[in-house]
Design an enzyme around this catalytic site. Structure first.
Site, PDB file in Angstrom:
ATOM      1  N   CYS A 142      -6.193   1.888   5.892  1.00 42.49           N
ATOM      2  CA  CYS A 142      -6.737   0.522   6.365  1.00 42.49           C
ATOM      3  C   CYS A 142      -5.970   0.232   7.773  1.00 42.49           C
ATOM      4  CB  CYS A 142      -6.447  -0.403   5.286  1.00 42.49           C
ATOM      5  SG  CYS A 142      -4.717  -1.221   5.165  1.00 42.49           S
TER       6      CYS A 142
ATOM      7  N   GLU B 190       0.867   3.970   1.665  1.00 41.02           N
ATOM      8  CA  GLU B 190       1.289   4.164   3.236  1.00 41.02           C
ATOM      9  C   GLU B 190       2.551   3.290   3.732  1.00 41.02           C
ATOM     10  OE1 GLU B 190      -3.233   4.293   3.338  1.00 41.02           O
ATOM     11  OE2 GLU B 190      -1.634   3.307   2.167  1.00 41.02           O
TER      12      GLU B 190
ATOM     13  N   HIS C 124       0.882  -1.291   0.143  1.00 38.91           N
ATOM     14  CA  HIS C 124       0.095   0.081   0.224  1.00 38.91           C
ATOM     15  C   HIS C 124       1.063   1.242   0.041  1.00 38.91           C
ATOM     16  CE1 HIS C 124      -3.837  -1.752   1.734  1.00 38.91           C
ATOM     17  NE2 HIS C 124      -3.309  -2.548   0.724  1.00 38.91           N
TER      18      HIS C 124
ATOM     19  N   CYS D 292      -2.313  -0.540   7.622  1.00 41.32           N
ATOM     20  CA  CYS D 292      -1.456   0.819   7.504  1.00 41.32           C
ATOM     21  C   CYS D 292      -1.391   1.717   8.664  1.00 41.32           C
ATOM     22  CB  CYS D 292      -2.082   1.346   6.154  1.00 41.32           C
ATOM     23  SG  CYS D 292      -1.609   0.689   4.569  1.00 41.32           S
TER      24      CYS D 292
END
Length: 169
Positions: free
Chosen positions: A91, A63, A61, A94
């Protein structure tokens, strides 16, 4: 309260613009268009976009990739004086990483009411029993962040067989 940092909302607009640039890179790579930047002392020290499909890695992801880059730049896993700008609410995975690296602040564009962990479904970033809590600023350049995601998912739905309206007639 003289010890509290002054939050410059114009800087939030600027840095979210940089995260949006990363999200466009994700879109161009046919990834979910989410971008992130990490800022320390007014400077961007890390930039990333979703690369789950490119890297065949569920943890890639924006992040997560930005945090790893920032740790490398800082030379420590602790990012206590940094702010993460990300185009969509983090999410749970993260958010967990954000708490572990002890980010000072998270700024996001669009909320995720189905899977967000910064107030959407839950708020791991400010969970009372965890060892760290972040300041959260939501809704920065929200319309632009939302539009990118909506257009991406509309295009994905259009690609799937059986969703073409002409076939239904």
């Amino acid at each position: 309260m003289p010890d509290e940092p002054i939050i410059d909302l114009q800087s939030d607009q600027y840095f979210m613009g940089e995260a949006l640039r990363q999200a466009v890179k994700a879109l161009e790579a046919e990834e979910v268009p989410i971008g992130a930047v990490v800022v320390r002392e007014g400077r961007i020290i890390a930039r990333a976009f979703n690369q789950v499909e490119l890297l065949k890695d569920a943890t890639a992801h924006a992040e997560m990739l930005a945090l790893t880059q920032a740790e490398s730049v800082v030379g420590d896993w602790r990012l206590t004086d940094c702010t993460l700008y990300v185009t969509k609410e983090p999410c749970p995975m993260c958010a967990g990483a954000i708490v572990h690296v002890r980010l000072a602040r998270v700024v996001f564009g669009v909320a995720d009411p189905k899977g967000g962990a910064a107030g959407g479904v839950m708020n791991l970033l400010q969970f009372p029993t965890l060892n760290h809590r972040c300041t959260i600023t939501a809704g920065v350049r929200e319309a632009e962040c939302k539009s990118l995601l909506q257009s991406f998912f509309a295009a994905q739905r259009a690609k799937k067989p059986g969703t073409d309206l002409a076939q239904l007639n």
